[in-house]
Design a protein around this motif. Structure first.
Motif, PDB file in Angstrom:
ATOM      1  N   TRP A   6       0.825  -1.212   0.000  1.00 42.80           N
ATOM      2  CA  TRP A   6       0.000   0.000   0.000  1.00 42.80           C
ATOM      3  C   TRP A   6       0.858   1.261   0.000  1.00 42.80           C
ATOM      4  N   HIS A   7       0.582   2.126  -0.962  1.00 46.88           N
ATOM      5  CA  HIS A   7       1.193   3.452  -1.009  1.00 46.88           C
ATOM      6  C   HIS A   7       0.118   4.435  -0.558  1.00 46.88           C
ATOM      7  N   GLN A  15      -3.562   3.753  -1.599  1.00 46.34           N
ATOM      8  CA  GLN A  15      -3.569   3.130  -2.919  1.00 46.34           C
ATOM      9  C   GLN A  15      -2.857   1.784  -2.880  1.00 46.34           C
ATOM     10  N   GLN A  17      -0.908  -1.349  -4.458  1.00 43.94           N
ATOM     11  CA  GLN A  17       0.025  -1.563  -5.559  1.00 43.94           C
ATOM     12  C   GLN A  17       0.353  -3.042  -5.668  1.00 43.94           C
ATOM     13  N   MET A  52       1.244   4.200 -15.327  1.00 49.62           N
ATOM     14  CA  MET A  52       0.906   4.689 -14.003  1.00 49.62           C
ATOM     15  C   MET A  52       0.734   6.208 -14.020  1.00 49.62           C
TER      16      MET A  52
END
Length: 318
Positions: A61-62, A65, A67, A90
């Motif tokens: 998780w970023h 969001q 990933q 992206m």
């Protein structure tokens, strides 16, 4: 994802896994490493650790969001080929968007096609051959500067940074290191300033080329990459035309991406050649045999077998 066997580190509010990644990178880079080709655990410790814990493909998780990281070669190949257009590039956010803007590596569709056509035209094989004398002159300047430091230590990464900036400036934009170096310094700072300031950047060479068009000589923009970009920005067909902002974004990308990647590769090759002196001697003998006292040329460079292997072998290690 779980139903398909995809696992990963748990989400932590509100940063996701970014703090964990930062901590791991800080620890891995916080001490010197021994001479080794095993650099992956050092530069990407989170990927190295999580593939061992969660499998070759994992989710992290970023922020909020999610990933999906893929490390299986066949899956990576499918994504990169993108035959059916299922995998868009992206979205750039924050400083990355300010730095890259609308450039070849971020655009898709019609915008991508415009710039790709220009790049293909400017950097095809015959065009690259014509750039060899300029590249040789840049290298000569580097070697002359090194003569003043015989017996001293030289920061080759810094030196190759100057070299690549000079080469890009001369071959792609008809400029020089004095102007190109200034441009690169500005590009390096773009991640620290606002979007407004980004679009206020004035790159040496653009206004000079545009002045030609004001005199009615629309065909004389030059044949280098900058000339092709300026010419396209003056296209009467709006479908083929690019904006000034797009042109600036392309210049930033060429300076940034071309400079950093080539500088890293050259520095790594020089380091490994210093260690593996047998390869160093083989390459030197081959260069002397083909060129003797002549300046390098495109035909001779194509005949360098040992030298051409060095960036491939050492580059794969990088």
């Amino acid at each position: 994802m779980k139903s398909q066997g995809i696992r990963g580190p748990p989400y932590r509010f509100p940063h996701g896994n970014t703090k964990e990644i930062s901590k791991m990178k800080s620890q891995s880079m916080g001490k010197p490493m021994e001479m080794s080709h095993s650099i992956f655990p050092r530069i990407e410790p989170h990927v190295y650790s999580w593939t061992k814990t969660y499998g070759m493909n994992f989710l992290n998780w970023h922020g909020s969001q999610a990933q999906l990281f893929l490390t299986e070669p066949e899956l990576i190949k499918e994504v990169l080929m993108n035959r059916k257009g299922f995998y868009p590039k992206m979205d750039m956010e924050g400083y990355a968007k300010k730095l890259l803007g609308e450039a070849l590596i971020t655009n898709e569709g019609e915008k991508w096609a415009k710039i790709r056509k220009l790049a293909n035209h400017t950097f095809h094989a015959e065009s690259l051959k014509s750039m060899v004398p300029e590249m040789s002159s840049s290298v000569e300047m580097l070697l002359e500067r090194w003569k003043d430091h015989v017996g001293e230590e030289i920061d080759v990464y810094k030196e190759f940074g100057l070299l690549t900036t000079e080469v890009i400036s001369r071959t792609a934009f008809g400029s020089s290191y004095v102007e190109g170096g200034h441009i690169f310094e500005m590009v390096a700072k773009l991640t620290e300033i606002t979007v407004r300031n980004t679009y206020r950047v004035r790159f040496p060479g653009i206004r000079k080329r545009e002045k030609v068009s004001n005199n009615g000589e629309f065909e004389d923009f030059g044949s280098d990459y900058l000339g092709q970009l300026v010419k396209t920005s003056h296209e009467t067909d709006t479908k083929k035309r690019i904006t000034i902002e797009q042109m600036i974004d392309e210049i930033k990308t060429v300076y940034g991406a071309g400079h950093l990647t080539t500088t890293s590769l050259l520095s790594w090759c020089i380091l490994l050649l210093a260690i593996h002196t047998d390869w160093q001697e083989k390459a030197r003998e081959e260069v002397y045999e083909i060129f003797s006292s002549e300046k390098p040329n495109s035909d001779g460079i194509a005949r360098l077998k040992t030298a051409s292997l060095i960036p491939i072998i050492f580059g794969s290690a990088l």
